[in-house]
Scaffold this motif. Structure first.
Motif, PDB file in Angstrom:
ATOM      1  N   ASP A 227       7.267  12.143  16.308  1.00 36.83           N
ATOM      2  CA  ASP A 227       7.854  11.739  15.030  1.00 36.83           C
ATOM      3  C   ASP A 227       7.292  12.632  13.930  1.00 36.83           C
ATOM      4  O   ASP A 227       6.075  12.767  13.801  1.00 36.83           O
ATOM      5  N   HIS A 228       8.183  13.229  13.118  1.00 40.67           N
ATOM      6  CA  HIS A 228       7.745  14.148  12.072  1.00 40.67           C
ATOM      7  C   HIS A 228       6.969  13.449  10.966  1.00 40.67           C
ATOM      8  O   HIS A 228       6.263  14.096  10.182  1.00 40.67           O
ATOM      9  N   ARG A 229       7.041  12.121  10.898  1.00 38.01           N
ATOM     10  CA  ARG A 229       6.330  11.383   9.845  1.00 38.01           C
ATOM     11  C   ARG A 229       4.861  11.146  10.182  1.00 38.01           C
ATOM     12  O   ARG A 229       4.116  10.599   9.359  1.00 38.01           O
ATOM     13  N   ARG A 272       5.501   4.308   8.888  1.00 39.60           N
ATOM     14  CA  ARG A 272       6.593   5.289   8.876  1.00 39.60           C
ATOM     15  C   ARG A 272       7.042   5.604   7.453  1.00 39.60           C
ATOM     16  O   ARG A 272       7.282   6.769   7.109  1.00 39.60           O
ATOM     17  N   ARG A 273       7.161   4.574   6.608  1.00 37.19           N
ATOM     18  CA  ARG A 273       7.583   4.788   5.230  1.00 37.19           C
ATOM     19  C   ARG A 273       6.556   5.603   4.458  1.00 37.19           C
ATOM     20  O   ARG A 273       6.913   6.429   3.606  1.00 37.19           O
ATOM     21  N   HIS A 274       5.290   5.373   4.736  1.00 40.60           N
ATOM     22  CA  HIS A 274       4.239   6.138   4.070  1.00 40.60           C
ATOM     23  C   HIS A 274       4.350   7.617   4.429  1.00 40.60           C
ATOM     24  O   HIS A 274       4.309   8.487   3.551  1.00 40.60           O
ATOM     25  N   GLY A 275       4.514   7.908   5.712  1.00 40.01           N
ATOM     26  CA  GLY A 275       4.668   9.304   6.129  1.00 40.01           C
ATOM     27  C   GLY A 275       5.908   9.939   5.536  1.00 40.01           C
ATOM     28  O   GLY A 275       5.876  11.092   5.095  1.00 40.01           O
ATOM     29  N   GLU A 276       6.995   9.189   5.499  1.00 43.34           N
ATOM     30  CA  GLU A 276       8.235   9.721   4.938  1.00 43.34           C
ATOM     31  C   GLU A 276       8.104   9.965   3.442  1.00 43.34           C
ATOM     32  O   GLU A 276       8.601  10.963   2.914  1.00 43.34           O
ATOM     33  N   LEU A 279       6.097  13.137   2.826  1.00 49.68           N
ATOM     34  CA  LEU A 279       6.896  14.333   3.099  1.00 49.68           C
ATOM     35  C   LEU A 279       7.853  14.612   1.943  1.00 49.68           C
ATOM     36  O   LEU A 279       8.052  15.762   1.545  1.00 49.68           O
TER      37      LEU A 279
END
Length: 390
Positions: A227-229, A272-276, A279
């Protein structure tokens, strides 16, 4: 097959652990029970009688422990997949070495168990003399028990045959895509354990509480190709670990940041939202802008290229041109209810501004190497496989 799926298959392998453990149980029969006059058993379609033990279950504890240890080794760097564990290719060698050790320990424990099997059954009968008959009539032979104790493992790569029907390809791709969900779920389980057992209600903790954080960080880093996140989440954890003192108890604001990070990791969706969000907050790549200018140079031949580059990079009026453009994108969907995510996102934005100001005021600091956390005396316990919760 999509490009993302192929990347995952190329960068991961499947580890299958096969541990068979003798149950030392047999089905309990009606004739095994001594009923009082007038007593009646329920019919089989209503209730089952269960099972009876043939020897002390503690004699089999070692085999269950070794099986769980093998699973922990695989989960430390991998995630559950197709009845086994998907692990990074670069971790396969180290996992194989540890599983080989467990296989040897399992074989040694099996030899000891088989040698003492008859004595273990006899001891069980002595401990339950009134039921000696139903135990002895159900005892298995040593040869049969030996076939029910085994440990082995396989490391294989997963691929799709060319002739596979499209529906089967789609089915396998859906399972591969779900690997990231499984990974985030496993991280959330360990993060919740850390919160409940080590962080909640604590004013200070020892450095041993960092071990789960480092373990989760390493797992996410190794499986980042799922996962890119994941990459920005790993950077968030690295930034936190770099600012923790090398020695002494952990308390105050840094402990609160550890708690906030653990709370973030305990929720797969928030992680996931934090990583997104991180980015999306990354500034535009300068190299891409320069390439566009060079591509359009024939049309702007009357304007010297160096003047354009100098104006874009050196003129003070343009220094803060892009400041704040991405602030809205940093806000989570429920910022007021998401304390952990808000703390980390605000901290990340503050760090970006601080780093920018530091670069303008003192360019020489930009080239300095980042501070490295070295293990002090409190880290000696980290080499052990035992987890300590404080």
């Amino acid at each position: 097959m999509s490009h993302e799926t192929q990347v995952i298959l190329d960068r991961g392998v499947l580890v299958k652990v096969e541990a068979n453990i003798y149950g030392a149980r047999k089905k309990l029969k009606k004739e095994d029970l001594v009923l009082a006059d007038g007593s009646k058993l329920p019919p089989e379609d209503l209730a089952s009688l269960g099972s009876k033990r043939l020897l002390d279950p503690d004699k089999l504890t070692v085999f269950n422990r070794l099986k769980k240890e093998a699973e922990r080794i695989c989960l430390r760097v991998g995630t559950r997949f197709l009845g086994g564990f998907a692990v990074p290719v670069e971790s396969a060698a180290s996992i194989t070495a540890e599983l080989e050790r467990i296989a040897l320990d399992f074989a040694a424990a099996k030899t000891d168990f088989i040698a003492g099997y008859d004595a273990a059954v006899t001891d069980w009968v002595v401990r339950h003399p009134e039921f000696a008959g139903i135990i002895e009539q159900a005892v298995d032979s040593v040869e049969f028990v030996s076939t029910r104790l085994s440990f082995d493992f396989l490391v294989v790569s997963v691929g799709l045959p060319d002739s596979l029907p499209p529906t089967d390809v789609a089915r396998l791709e859906s399972k591969i895509v779900s690997l990231s969900e499984q990974m985030f779920y496993e991280i959330s389980v360990e993060a919740n354990q850390l919160i409940e057992q080590s962080l909640l209600g604590k004013e200070q903790v020892t450095r041993n509480a960092l071990r789960p954080i480092r373990r989760m960080r390493d797992k996410l880093d190794g499986l980042g190709f799922l996962d890119h996140r994941v990459a920005p989440v790993v950077s968030t954890i690295d930034d936190l670990l770099a600012r923790i003192p090398n020695k002494g108890a952990i308390e105050g604001s840094i402990l609160q940041e550890i708690l906030a990070t653990a709370m973030l990791l305990s929720d797969p969706d928030k992680t996931r939202r934090h990583g997104e969000g991180l980015l999306a907050a990354q500034p535009p790549v300068i190299e891409e802008a320069e390439e566009v200018i060079e591509h359009e140079e024939p049309e702007l031949s009357a304007v010297p290229t160096p003047v354009i580059a100098e104006t874009a990079s050196d003129t003070p009026e343009f220094t803060d041109l892009f400041d704040g453009i991405f602030d809205d994108e940093l806000e989570p969907e429920s910022a007021s209810d998401d304390w952990a995510l808000e703390v980390l996102l605000d901290k990340n934005q503050t760090k970006l501004v601080t780093d920018s100001d530091a670069d303008e005021s003192n360019p020489s600091e930009h080239s300095a190497e980042p501070a490295t956390v070295t293990a002090g005396d409190d880290e000696e316990a980290d080499d052990s496989d035992q987890d300590y919760w404080f």
